[in-house]
Design a protein around this motif. Sequence first.
Motif, PDB file in Angstrom:
ATOM      1  N   MET A   1       0.842  -1.180   0.000  1.00  0.00           N
ATOM      2  CA  MET A   1       0.000   0.000   0.000  1.00  0.00           C
ATOM      3  C   MET A   1       0.884   1.239   0.000  1.00  0.00           C
ATOM      4  O   MET A   1       1.859   1.318   0.729  1.00  0.00           O
ATOM      5  CB  MET A   1      -0.898   0.007   1.242  1.00  0.00           C
ATOM      6  N   ASN A   2       0.525   2.193  -0.824  1.00  0.00           N
ATOM      7  CA  ASN A   2       1.205   3.488  -0.858  1.00  0.00           C
ATOM      8  C   ASN A   2       0.331   4.504  -0.146  1.00  0.00           C
ATOM      9  O   ASN A   2      -0.716   4.880  -0.644  1.00  0.00           O
ATOM     10  CB  ASN A   2       1.460   3.948  -2.291  1.00  0.00           C
ATOM     11  N   CYS A   3       0.762   4.944   1.023  1.00  0.00           N
ATOM     12  CA  CYS A   3       0.047   5.960   1.787  1.00  0.00           C
ATOM     13  C   CYS A   3       1.047   7.067   2.075  1.00  0.00           C
ATOM     14  O   CYS A   3       1.933   6.910   2.917  1.00  0.00           O
ATOM     15  CB  CYS A   3      -0.511   5.369   3.081  1.00  0.00           C
ATOM     16  N   ASN A   4       0.912   8.169   1.343  1.00  0.00           N
ATOM     17  CA  ASN A   4       1.894   9.239   1.426  1.00  0.00           C
ATOM     18  C   ASN A   4       1.262  10.532   1.900  1.00  0.00           C
ATOM     19  O   ASN A   4       0.152  10.877   1.481  1.00  0.00           O
ATOM     20  CB  ASN A   4       2.533   9.455   0.054  1.00  0.00           C
ATOM     21  N   PRO A   5       1.959  11.284   2.765  1.00  0.00           N
ATOM     22  CA  PRO A   5       1.414  12.556   3.246  1.00  0.00           C
ATOM     23  C   PRO A   5       1.391  13.605   2.138  1.00  0.00           C
ATOM     24  O   PRO A   5       2.203  13.578   1.224  1.00  0.00           O
ATOM     25  CB  PRO A   5       2.380  12.964   4.356  1.00  0.00           C
ATOM     26  N   ILE A   6       0.431  14.505   2.230  1.00  0.00           N
ATOM     27  CA  ILE A   6       0.350  15.634   1.315  1.00  0.00           C
ATOM     28  C   ILE A   6       1.145  16.760   1.975  1.00  0.00           C
ATOM     29  O   ILE A   6       0.896  17.095   3.138  1.00  0.00           O
ATOM     30  CB  ILE A   6      -1.117  16.014   1.067  1.00  0.00           C
ATOM     31  N   PRO A   7       2.134  17.319   1.265  1.00  0.00           N
ATOM     32  CA  PRO A   7       3.070  18.269   1.893  1.00  0.00           C
ATOM     33  C   PRO A   7       2.459  19.437   2.647  1.00  0.00           C
ATOM     34  O   PRO A   7       2.992  19.857   3.657  1.00  0.00           O
ATOM     35  CB  PRO A   7       3.911  18.769   0.708  1.00  0.00           C
ATOM     36  N   GLU A   8       1.331  19.967   2.205  1.00  0.00           N
ATOM     37  CA  GLU A   8       0.762  21.150   2.837  1.00  0.00           C
ATOM     38  C   GLU A   8       0.055  20.862   4.158  1.00  0.00           C
ATOM     39  O   GLU A   8      -0.171  21.769   4.946  1.00  0.00           O
ATOM     40  CB  GLU A   8      -0.229  21.851   1.897  1.00  0.00           C
ATOM     41  N   THR A  15      -3.540   7.840  -0.997  1.00  0.00           N
ATOM     42  CA  THR A  15      -3.267   6.415  -0.887  1.00  0.00           C
ATOM     43  C   THR A  15      -3.969   5.641  -2.000  1.00  0.00           C
ATOM     44  O   THR A  15      -4.982   6.098  -2.523  1.00  0.00           O
ATOM     45  CB  THR A  15      -3.703   5.891   0.497  1.00  0.00           C
ATOM     46  N   ASN A  16      -3.414   4.487  -2.350  1.00  0.00           N
ATOM     47  CA  ASN A  16      -4.023   3.691  -3.412  1.00  0.00           C
ATOM     48  C   ASN A  16      -5.139   2.783  -2.912  1.00  0.00           C
ATOM     49  O   ASN A  16      -5.876   2.219  -3.699  1.00  0.00           O
ATOM     50  CB  ASN A  16      -2.960   2.880  -4.152  1.00  0.00           C
ATOM     51  N   ARG A  17      -5.271   2.612  -1.584  1.00  0.00           N
ATOM     52  CA  ARG A  17      -6.385   1.854  -1.014  1.00  0.00           C
ATOM     53  C   ARG A  17      -6.603   2.287   0.434  1.00  0.00           C
ATOM     54  O   ARG A  17      -5.783   2.976   1.012  1.00  0.00           O
ATOM     55  CB  ARG A  17      -6.162   0.354  -1.100  1.00  0.00           C
ATOM     56  N   LYS A  18      -7.708   1.839   1.010  1.00  0.00           N
ATOM     57  CA  LYS A  18      -8.042   2.226   2.385  1.00  0.00           C
ATOM     58  C   LYS A  18      -6.988   1.690   3.354  1.00  0.00           C
ATOM     59  O   LYS A  18      -6.708   0.499   3.360  1.00  0.00           O
ATOM     60  CB  LYS A  18      -9.417   1.673   2.754  1.00  0.00           C
ATOM     61  N   THR A  62     -11.924  10.404   0.865  1.00  0.00           N
ATOM     62  CA  THR A  62     -12.522   9.104   0.581  1.00  0.00           C
ATOM     63  C   THR A  62     -12.717   8.329   1.871  1.00  0.00           C
ATOM     64  O   THR A  62     -13.719   7.654   2.054  1.00  0.00           O
ATOM     65  CB  THR A  62     -11.616   8.308  -0.386  1.00  0.00           C
ATOM     66  N   TRP A  63     -11.728   8.427   2.763  1.00  0.00           N
ATOM     67  CA  TRP A  63     -11.775   7.773   4.065  1.00  0.00           C
ATOM     68  C   TRP A  63     -11.334   8.778   5.126  1.00  0.00           C
ATOM     69  O   TRP A  63     -10.660   9.756   4.837  1.00  0.00           O
ATOM     70  CB  TRP A  63     -10.828   6.570   4.119  1.00  0.00           C
ATOM     71  N   GLY A  64     -11.712   8.523   6.375  1.00  0.00           N
ATOM     72  CA  GLY A  64     -11.312   9.394   7.474  1.00  0.00           C
ATOM     73  C   GLY A  64     -11.033   8.576   8.720  1.00  0.00           C
ATOM     74  O   GLY A  64     -11.619   7.510   8.913  1.00  0.00           O
ATOM     75  N   PHE A  73      -7.259  10.399   0.788  1.00  0.00           N
ATOM     76  CA  PHE A  73      -7.802  10.599  -0.546  1.00  0.00           C
ATOM     77  C   PHE A  73      -7.334   9.459  -1.443  1.00  0.00           C
ATOM     78  O   PHE A  73      -6.166   9.097  -1.425  1.00  0.00           O
ATOM     79  CB  PHE A  73      -7.329  11.942  -1.119  1.00  0.00           C
ATOM     80  N   LYS A  74      -8.252   8.910  -2.231  1.00  0.00           N
ATOM     81  CA  LYS A  74      -7.921   7.840  -3.172  1.00  0.00           C
ATOM     82  C   LYS A  74      -6.984   8.405  -4.234  1.00  0.00           C
ATOM     83  O   LYS A  74      -7.187   9.504  -4.743  1.00  0.00           O
ATOM     84  CB  LYS A  74      -9.209   7.302  -3.812  1.00  0.00           C
ATOM     85  N   ASP A  75      -5.931   7.659  -4.553  1.00  0.00           N
ATOM     86  CA  ASP A  75      -4.950   8.085  -5.551  1.00  0.00           C
ATOM     87  C   ASP A  75      -5.519   7.875  -6.952  1.00  0.00           C
ATOM     88  O   ASP A  75      -5.451   6.781  -7.504  1.00  0.00           O
ATOM     89  CB  ASP A  75      -3.649   7.305  -5.370  1.00  0.00           C
ATOM     90  N   THR A  76      -6.123   8.926  -7.487  1.00  0.00           N
ATOM     91  CA  THR A  76      -6.640   8.923  -8.857  1.00  0.00           C
ATOM     92  C   THR A  76      -6.099  10.165  -9.558  1.00  0.00           C
ATOM     93  O   THR A  76      -5.705  11.132  -8.904  1.00  0.00           O
ATOM     94  CB  THR A  76      -8.184   8.975  -8.878  1.00  0.00           C
TER      95      THR A  76
END
Length: 94
Positions: A1-8, A15-18, A62-64, A73-76
């Motif tokens: 799973m790729n779960c990466n922080p958003i810099p701001e 992330t690519n999945r929940k 997408t998820w919280g 947020f889903k990676d799209t």
Amino acid sequence: MNCNPIPERDDWFITNRKPTICPRCKTKEVRKAVLGMPLEEDFFRDDIFVIGCIPDFPINRTWGCRQCDAAFFKDTPRNRAALGGLTPRQWPKD
């Protein structure tokens, strides 16, 4: 799973999945996000994350995480564009 922080934001992730475990608070409280005014029975459900009537900006999560309010947020392509055009090579290194 790729779960990466958003810099701001330190509490927003793309992330690519929940995620099973929230990377911010390390709990298993990540749930599907639901936008809108919840019914009374929805407000107390454990299987959803209620956003409420005020959406996230620039897109809805997408998820919280029910514990720390982290947004996932889903990676799209659409979501990456709305979040400032992030691409995997621009994500911060862990």
